[in-house]
Design an enzyme around this catalytic site. Sequence first.
Site, PDB file in Angstrom:
ATOM      1  N   HIS A  20      87.035 -48.055  78.137  1.00  0.00           N
ATOM      2  CA  HIS A  20      86.842 -49.224  77.269  1.00  0.00           C
ATOM      3  C   HIS A  20      87.737 -49.133  76.027  1.00  0.00           C
ATOM      4  O   HIS A  20      88.235 -50.143  75.545  1.00  0.00           O
ATOM      5  CB  HIS A  20      85.382 -49.311  76.794  1.00  0.00           C
ATOM      6  CG  HIS A  20      84.397 -49.546  77.898  1.00  0.00           C
ATOM      7  ND1 HIS A  20      83.560 -48.563  78.368  1.00  0.00           N
ATOM      8  CD2 HIS A  20      84.120 -50.659  78.624  1.00  0.00           C
ATOM      9  CE1 HIS A  20      82.798 -49.068  79.324  1.00  0.00           C
ATOM     10  NE2 HIS A  20      83.114 -50.317  79.507  1.00  0.00           N
ATOM     11  N   SER A  23      84.014 -44.389  84.463  1.00  0.00           N
ATOM     12  CA  SER A  23      83.059 -45.476  84.691  1.00  0.00           C
ATOM     13  C   SER A  23      81.737 -45.094  84.044  1.00  0.00           C
ATOM     14  O   SER A  23      81.349 -43.914  84.051  1.00  0.00           O
ATOM     15  CB  SER A  23      82.850 -45.655  86.201  1.00  0.00           C
ATOM     16  OG  SER A  23      81.669 -46.395  86.441  1.00  0.00           O
TER      17      SER A  23
END
Length: 283
Positions: free
Chosen positions: A37, A187
Amino acid sequence: MLTVARIAELRAVLQGWRREGARIAFVPTMGNLHAGHMSLLAAARFRAERVVASVFVNPLQFGPNEDFDRYPRTPVEDAQLLQEARCDLLFLPTVDEMYPEGRDQATRVLVRELSETLCGAVRPGHFEGVATVVAKLFGIVQPDVAVFGEKDFQQFTIIQRMTQDLSIPVEVVGAATVRATDGLALSSRNRYLSSEERAVAPVVHAALAEAVRRIDTGDDNWSAIEHAGHTTLTDAGLRPDYFAVRDAHTLATPSAQSRDLVVLAAARMGRTRLIDNLRVTRR
Ligand code: PAF
């Protein structure tokens, strides 16, 4: 960094920034932020004067037996990381704020065909939920540019297509997958892996890399390449949903004209579902 939970508050802040002539970049997330992110935030920062991120675990994109309830929610850590990434505004809506008429009543957005294959075939309704929330978030934030991770390649393709089909004036940008040193794509769901499973999980990337190597050497026997990838994953103890070579634009089986390809895999390991992909240009 400002944090707002209401659409009206968010709009008021954005109006001020737009009046100042600021370009606005948007990074939608479901939180539990990690280095992947952060690379999206960096790409956003590079492209605009103001960066907005959202953290919303969207119930519409989870099936009845999926991990909506146990999806990791780490709001304090997320806010800290967003602050460090120089995010200007965090949008943190509730489910009621996003779906005031109830989630079953919400208008839905469906990108046909692209949503039905690969992950869509095993997660019915998933991409309808994704397209719906992203269309809504685009309507709320009205960003100039939005950044998505290419790890979720099918999602990225569907969002590009939805934006084009609905003439939404936003530039959709993909950011390269961030990997651990052993190749495992980062993830939020990796935290479900036991240490034994974590040690085996890089096999997904290794199998994809082997498929890319074969395509690079001119092999175009897609079903043989897919079968080999499938076998590698099964032999390592994973339960593949698919291992597929596809045209990167249509997500269909490559035609004789397809040059830009993507090899995609999804496999279950214990209670974790891993997905990953690698792009390859055919000579
Ligand atoms: O990729 C995700 O985190 C989600 O699918 C998204 C795009 C934020 C929509 O909920």
